[in-house]
Design a protein around this motif. Structure first.
Motif, PDB file in Angstrom:
ATOM      1  N   ASP A  55      36.095  39.953  36.988  1.00  7.77           N
ATOM      2  CA  ASP A  55      36.433  41.364  37.240  1.00  7.77           C
ATOM      3  C   ASP A  55      37.789  41.691  36.631  1.00  7.77           C
ATOM      4  O   ASP A  55      37.971  42.738  35.996  1.00  7.77           O
ATOM      5  CB  ASP A  55      36.407  41.686  38.748  1.00  7.77           C
ATOM      6  CG  ASP A  55      37.460  40.954  39.534  1.00  7.77           C
ATOM      7  OD1 ASP A  55      37.776  39.801  39.183  1.00  7.77           O
ATOM      8  OD2 ASP A  55      37.990  41.531  40.505  1.00  7.77           O
TER       9      ASP A  55
ATOM     10  N   THR B 153      37.089  46.819  42.562  1.00 11.87           N
ATOM     11  CA  THR B 153      37.786  45.946  43.510  1.00 11.87           C
ATOM     12  C   THR B 153      39.289  46.261  43.527  1.00 11.87           C
ATOM     13  O   THR B 153      39.720  47.331  43.077  1.00 11.87           O
ATOM     14  CB  THR B 153      37.530  44.458  43.190  1.00 11.87           C
ATOM     15  OG1 THR B 153      38.265  44.090  42.010  1.00 11.87           O
ATOM     16  CG2 THR B 153      36.031  44.177  42.977  1.00 11.87           C
ATOM     17  N   ASP B 154      40.065  45.323  44.051  1.00  8.58           N
ATOM     18  CA  ASP B 154      41.524  45.477  44.161  1.00  8.58           C
ATOM     19  C   ASP B 154      42.207  45.869  42.846  1.00  8.58           C
ATOM     20  O   ASP B 154      43.200  46.591  42.848  1.00  8.58           O
ATOM     21  CB  ASP B 154      42.138  44.172  44.700  1.00  8.58           C
ATOM     22  CG  ASP B 154      41.813  42.953  43.862  1.00  8.58           C
ATOM     23  OD1 ASP B 154      40.725  42.909  43.247  1.00  8.58           O
ATOM     24  OD2 ASP B 154      42.646  42.041  43.811  1.00  8.58           O
ATOM     25  N   ASP B 155      41.640  45.395  41.714  1.00  8.22           N
ATOM     26  CA  ASP B 155      42.261  45.668  40.406  1.00  8.22           C
ATOM     27  C   ASP B 155      42.405  47.181  40.188  1.00  8.22           C
ATOM     28  O   ASP B 155      43.481  47.691  39.862  1.00  8.22           O
ATOM     29  CB  ASP B 155      41.395  45.074  39.286  1.00  8.22           C
ATOM     30  CG  ASP B 155      41.072  43.599  39.494  1.00  8.22           C
ATOM     31  OD1 ASP B 155      41.285  42.834  38.602  1.00  8.22           O
ATOM     32  OD2 ASP B 155      40.599  43.213  40.573  1.00  8.22           O
TER      33      ASP B 155
HETATM   34 MG    MG Z   1      39.377  42.129  41.872  1.00  9.56          MG
END
Ligand code: MG
Ligand code: F2R
Ligand code: MG
Ligand code: MG
Length: 310
Positions: free
Chosen positions: A259, A56-58
């Protein structure tokens, strides 16, 4: 045998991505749901979701930081913003404020003004901490530089002092983990705590040094705020420094921002143990198109080269 430093760089970035991608299946689940579904971290690790796992964005933003460091050798704000904007994919599940800022960045609007005004005092979300691990690797020999560059890497989206300090704390944890041959838990936590200016971090870090049972991990929080997740991730590592799988498994079993807590814990654990400690079945499930597993592996090696040349 000890991992090589290059294996630690790769372990950190892939450890972050695998923690993120596995944790993403459970983001937002209540703790009680996780406890009903799984008895232990081991059980979760041995029965992962079927098929590929997607980060994801991480991870997407950690890639942007690593690319900036490879290109510039330091955090250059304009390059970092360009990398964040170019890599931005809304379907990766960004935070509400981060989305506005990144969309403004892409459109060439005044994104810094948004970052400073969307939330009172700026964002204290964990978005600056979740992506900062490459800074800890690059400046691992020099703690004041880790602190300063982590600050610089936060500013495009997170100007709140607690959002920034969360990133500084996480980056220093990565730096220390990448340096330790055998973790001295007491001095690991104390080294981080004594650099903190906010009691919101130094207090929990000193408590985490004495944490001795996984059931108490949740006391450090499982939320989207940096103060409710950064120390939790470091504490998860401190409980089981010898096992990458147990570290991210315990982080995910907390529910909430799974997450992100697993991404941060996984980055620290990977930096300590090296890529060989990531269960190969999990690594094989990580998406591998475009900026996937192969790309991240190479990016970590490029970062290692940049570190060696600095
Ligand atoms: Mg994320
Ligand atoms: N956004 C998510 N997860 C939810 C959506 C994805 C999910 N899979 C789904 O769609 O079902 N995850 C990602 O966001 C977190 C990182 O967020 P970041 O980058 O810090 O964003 P933002 O918007 O700046 O902050 C997050 C929220 O925190 C609150 N907040 C922050 N500062 C505040 C302030 N000064 N005052 C009040 N509230 C503040 C706001 O609610 C923000 O939106 C990670 O979990 C990542 O995985
Ligand atoms: Mg998250
Ligand atoms: Mg050198």
């Amino acid at each position: 045998t000890q991992p090589t430093l290059e294996e630690r760089f790769v372990g950190c970035l892939l450890g972050l991505a695998v923690g993120d991608a596995l944790g993403a299946h459970f983001e937002g689940q209540p703790t009680a749901f996780m406890e009903r579904k799984y008895n232990s971290a081991r059980q979760l690790l041995h029965s992962p979701p079927p098929g590929e796992i997607w980060y994801t964005d991480d991870t997407q933003m950690a890639i942007g930081i690593a690319e900036t460091l490879v290109r510039c050798g330091r955090i250059e704000n304009s390059v970092l913003c360009e990398r964040f904007a170019e890599n931005y994919l809304p379907q990766r599940g960004y935070g509400r404020g981060a989305r506005y800022v990144l969309e403004a960045m892409r459109a060439g609007h005044d994104h810094q003004y948004l970052a400073e005004t969307l939330f009172p005092g700026g964002s204290f979300g964990n978005g600056a901490a979740m992506r900062v691990a490459p800074v800890g690797l690059m400046f691992r020999d020099d703690h004041p530089t880790v602190w300063r560059e982590a600050h610089a890497s936060s500013l495009p989206t997170h100007v709140h002092p607690l959002g920034i300090e969360g990133a500084q704390v996480l980056a220093l944890a990565v730096a220390l983990a990448s340096t330790a041959d055998e973790l001295d838990r007491e001095s690991f936590f104390e080294t981080i705590a004594e650099r903190c200016t906010a009691d919101e971090y130094s207090g929990p870090l000193r408590r985490a040094a004495r944490l001795d049972h996984v059931r108490d991990l949740g006391l450090f929080g499982n939320g989207i705020e940096a103060t409710a997740s950064v120390v939790t991730a470091i504490a998860a590592f401190g409980l089981t420094p010898e096992s990458y799988g147990e570290t991210i498994g315990n982080a995910i079993l907390l529910g909430g921002d799974t997450d992100t807590i697993a991404a941060m814990a996984g980055a620290i654990s990977g930096a300590y143990l090296g890529v060989g400690a990531i269960p190969s079945e999990l690594l094989a499930k990580l998406e591998d198109r475009k900026q996937g597993r192969t790309y991240i592996d190479q990016l970590a090696r490029d970062l290692y080269r940049a570190y060696e040349d600095s």
